[in-house]
Write a protein that holds these residues in place. Structure first.
Motif, PDB file in Angstrom:
ATOM      1  N   ARG A   1     121.112  95.666  72.924  1.00  0.00           N
ATOM      2  CA  ARG A   1     119.964  96.269  73.607  1.00  0.00           C
ATOM      3  C   ARG A   1     120.403  96.912  74.903  1.00  0.00           C
TER       4      ARG A   1
ATOM      5  N   ASP B   1     113.438  99.128  77.010  1.00  0.00           N
ATOM      6  CA  ASP B   1     114.141  97.943  76.537  1.00  0.00           C
ATOM      7  C   ASP B   1     114.197  98.058  75.014  1.00  0.00           C
ATOM      8  N   GLY B   2     115.367  98.350  74.488  1.00  0.00           N
ATOM      9  CA  GLY B   2     115.472  98.537  73.044  1.00  0.00           C
ATOM     10  C   GLY B   2     116.887  98.939  72.655  1.00  0.00           C
TER      11      GLY B   2
END
Ligand SMILES: Nc1ncnc2c1ncn2[C@@H]1O[C@H](COP(=O)(O)OP(=O)(O)OP(=O)(O)O)[C@@H](O)[C@H]1O
Ligand SMILES: [Mg+2]
Length: 282
Positions: free
Chosen positions: A213, A225-226
């Motif tokens: 991430r 956020d990913g």
């Protein structure tokens, strides 16, 4: 299992009128590798300090919300307990090394915990072996290269056997080769020991292909956020203080001219796709 849980976290340092973190919600699962980036002054180090308990135990200010590491509430848990659950490597390794030789540096925190002598011996040997620096045991830390010093700093933390390791710009003082070595080593340790890694870094090229991430912290908030590749797919990283990997730029350019499957951050994968497309065209 969640090993870090941050809920509604806001923090304002004493003497500042603006909060450095604003209503952060953030979770990290056991074994995840999270890359944290964003512009200078965005709040990355402040978030790390909230996770390892330096805030509120050493920095004064107004704290709201909750932070749990390995199930422990950081604001109510003494830092010597927290240090056995979450370790931190800083930018400048020299600030973390203070003993006459490497071995005593790695043993230092264990001695402070009052562990039995044999256990200290075992843990020091194990940590030096994990970092591949057994040959440096008797050397003085000040005589070592930056890359070696960072390994000693990491060994000192590993000896405490934490679940989480945070690294705040650990490669800033390293040359490109040592930086790459350190990142590879951290990734190998994560796989071998099942560690959870949070790494604040500007060298996105180096880390994004390995990270699960990417969290982008901007003006005290989590902007993204990913998966790292989706961030570069959707955003112009430069606008948010994130340096755009060369492969992301190239991928986007390729996608304008060819049937290209979006942003690719890993060089081997990039090469495979180039070969595949070139093969179809022959
Ligand atoms: N010890 C401190 N006392 C007061 N204010 C602070 C302190 N440390 C940081 N700040 C302020 O908090 C905000 C966030 O700073 P922080 O150091 O967390 O940013 P950062 O994202 O780590 O930046 P960098 O990339 O430069 O390391 C900034 O406005 C900074 O001035
Ligand atoms: Mg910082």
């Amino acid at each position: 299992m969640k090993v870090i849980e941050v809920r509604g976290l806001s923090f304002t340092y004493s003497g500042q009128d603006k909060p450095s973190l604003r209503d952060i919600n953030f979770e990290v699962g056991e074994g995840e590798f999270v890359l944290i980036s964003g512009p200078s002054g965005g709040g990355k180090s402040t978030l790390c300090r909230c996770i390892n308990g330096l805030i509120p135990h050493f920095y004064e200010g107004e704290l709201r919300g909750e932070v749990y590491v390995d199930g422990l509430p950081t604001s109510k848990t003494p830092t010597h307990i927290l240090s056995q659950h979450v370790g931190m490597v800083f930018q400048n390794p020299q600030n973390q090394l203070f003993s006459l030789n490497v071995e005593s540096d790695v043993a230092f925190a264990l001695e402070n915990l009052g562990l039995p002598r044999e256990e200290i011996r075992d843990r020091v040997d194990e940590a030096l072996a994990l970092m591949g620096i057994e040959d440096l045991a008797d050397r003085s830390p000040v005589e070592l290269s930056g890359g070696q010093q960072q390994k000693v700093a990491l060994a000192s933390i590993l000896a405490l056997r934490p679940k989480v390791i945070m690294l705040d710009e650990p490669t800033s003082f390293l040359d490109p080769m040592s930086a790459m070595n350190l990142v590879e080593l951290v990734d190998r340790l994560r796989r071998k020991l099942g560690l959870t890694i949070l790494m604040v870094e500007h060298r996105i090229d180096l880390i994004a292909p390995r990270a699960d991430r990417l969290a982008v912290i901007y003006e005290g908030q989590i902007l993204y956020d990913g998966p790292p590749r989706d961030f570069f797919e959707k955003y112009d990283g430069h606008l948010y203080g994130v340096s755009v990997p060369k492969l992301a730029r190239l991928s986007k350019e390729m996608a304008r001219h060819l049937e290209w499957p979006g942003v690719i951050l890993d060089i081997d994968e990039f090469e495979r796709v180039v070969r595949l497309i070139a093969g179809h065209r022959l």
